[in-house]
Scaffold this active site. Structure first.
Site, PDB file in Angstrom:
ATOM      1  N   GLY A  48      46.478  38.771   2.467  1.00 34.46           N
ATOM      2  CA  GLY A  48      47.221  38.138   1.385  1.00 34.46           C
ATOM      3  C   GLY A  48      48.611  38.735   1.334  1.00 34.46           C
ATOM      4  N   ALA A  49      49.638  37.884   1.308  1.00 33.73           N
ATOM      5  CA  ALA A  49      51.022  38.354   1.457  1.00 33.73           C
ATOM      6  C   ALA A  49      51.413  39.436   0.451  1.00 33.73           C
ATOM      7  CB  ALA A  49      51.992  37.171   1.386  1.00 33.73           C
ATOM      8  N   GLN A 197      37.487  33.040   3.869  1.00 30.71           N
ATOM      9  CA  GLN A 197      38.001  33.691   2.657  1.00 30.71           C
ATOM     10  C   GLN A 197      37.631  32.904   1.392  1.00 30.71           C
ATOM     11  OE1 GLN A 197      39.786  33.046   5.450  1.00 30.71           O
ATOM     12  NE2 GLN A 197      41.499  34.461   5.712  1.00 30.71           N
ATOM     13  N   ASP A 238      52.233  32.491   2.230  1.00 25.94           N
ATOM     14  CA  ASP A 238      52.640  33.709   2.925  1.00 25.94           C
ATOM     15  C   ASP A 238      54.136  33.731   3.185  1.00 25.94           C
ATOM     16  OD1 ASP A 238      50.158  35.475   4.199  1.00 25.94           O
ATOM     17  OD2 ASP A 238      49.627  33.470   3.552  1.00 25.94           O
ATOM     18  N   LYS A 249      47.528  29.597   4.632  1.00 29.19           N
ATOM     19  CA  LYS A 249      46.373  29.641   5.528  1.00 29.19           C
ATOM     20  C   LYS A 249      46.155  28.300   6.218  1.00 29.19           C
ATOM     21  CE  LYS A 249      44.459  32.542   6.260  1.00 29.19           C
ATOM     22  NZ  LYS A 249      44.731  33.454   7.406  1.00 29.19           N
TER      23      LYS A 249
END
Length: 350
Positions: A48-49, A197, A238, A249
């Site tokens: 996760g960014a 995820q 992201d 994603k």
């Protein structure tokens, strides 16, 4: 609502919740040196960014802690930390928060490197980035929730929750806030192959909070949009480009196309630290993950030997398919270059 902590810092040591084994086990791994932190980012212990950016900042603290003597100048500090910084910078290429955090560390070194307290300042910076992210996510959540009509079903992809951030979440932050306001009656979570995820992380987070969630296979998206009529697709990012395109994603672009056909709106929830004003969407680097992630399942081969594999980790959704980008500073409706850059200028001035 209970938000799990993906990142913990105490006693000069970093702890990361191992997201590869959730939800079967809750296990924290401890890190005391930066190269192991870089591997943890690369191997998706943390992902996760925003969470990657926070972790990289703590990685730089660990690098400074390891030095046996104090460098005497900015140049000496940069040299002493260069290998660790390079390892962290090369851990994952798409998440712009990683580079944003490292650049903030660079500025601390420039300010403190000539006789100042670099270690103390880096530690304070990492802790501030961590705490700041939670507050920003809550603001994003409240802005995004204002767009959700009553009695809504919403659809989300991957995990942009507390596990992907400092806490609370971006996309899941919007969902948490809208559920708190009484406007969400259900969430559809796409499974998100190949790392699942959505199945492992988003479903687990929402269940922890008592938010009704239905897990769906990727291929059911069009059917569910037609049958369930969600009001919004809500995702994180992201990297958000200057022209309003958003990298997220892999599979997000598919959802946006399907949503357009079914009249479902698309929301991208991301802090301004995820924006890259120096790039358009077509230039965003797309990470290619190892082929074994889709040729194998639980260590067992499920695809033929020597098969060619495409395993991009992200795709880019064009701004024309996005109805709103929500940041900690407000909402960009129907995003385009002029609106994105104006939003960033206003954010910098606030």
């Amino acid at each position: 609502m209970t938000s799990p902590s993906a990142i913990k810092w105490s006693a000069q040591q970093l702890q990361l919740l191992d997201q590869r084994i959730l939800p079967a086990r809750i296990e924290y791994l401890s890190y005391s040196e930066p190269f192991a932190v870089a591997e943890a980012i690369r191997n998706m212990v943390v992902r996760g960014a925003p969470a990657i950016g926070i972790t990289a900042a703590y990685g730089m603290v660990l690098a400074a802690q390891q030095l046996t003597s104090t460098p005497a100048s900015v140049a000496a500090w940069c040299q002493a930390l260069s290998a660790a910084r390079s390892a962290l910078a090369n851990s994952r290429p798409t998440a712009v928060n990683l580079f944003w955090a490292l650049e903030r560390c660079d500025r601390v070194i420039e300010e403190q490197g000539n006789g100042g307290n670099v270690l103390g300042a880096l530690t304070a910076l990492a802790e501030n980035i961590h705490a700041e992210d939670i507050k920003l996510n809550q603001r994003i959540g409240d802005f995004g929730a204002s767009l959700i009509p009553a009695n809504s079903v919403v659809y989300t992809h991957c995990n942009a929750g507390a596990l992907a951030t400092g806490g609370y979440g971006t996309a899941l932050g919007v969902i948490r806030s809208a559920y708190r306001d009484g406007n969400i009656r259900g969430v559809i979570a796409g499974e998100t192959r190949p790392w699942l995820q959505g199945a492992r992380l988003t479903s687990w987070e929402l269940i922890q909070d008592g938010i009704p969630v239905t897990l769906a296979i990727e291929g059911a998206a069009a059917h569910l949009m037609r049958e369930q009529k969600p009001s919004w697709i809500i995702v994180g990012a992201d990297r958000v480009a200057a022209n309003g395109d958003a990298a997220n994603k892999i599979g997000t672009y598919n959802l946006a196309i399907i949503a357009k056909y079914h009249g479902v709106k698309v929301m991208v929830a991301a802090p301004t630290s995820t924006f890259d004003a120096n790039i358009d969407g077509e230039k965003i680097p797309i990470e290619q993950r190892p082929g074994e992630e889709i040729s194998h399942s639980f260590g067992q081969r499920i695809a033929p030997e020597n098969i060619n594999i495409a395993n991009p980790a992200f795709d880019v959704t064009p701004a024309a398919l996005i109805d709103a980008i929500v940041t900690e500073h407000g909402i960009i409706h129907a995003p385009n270059r002029d609106k994105v850059l104006a939003h960033l200028r206003a954010a910098a001035d606030s």
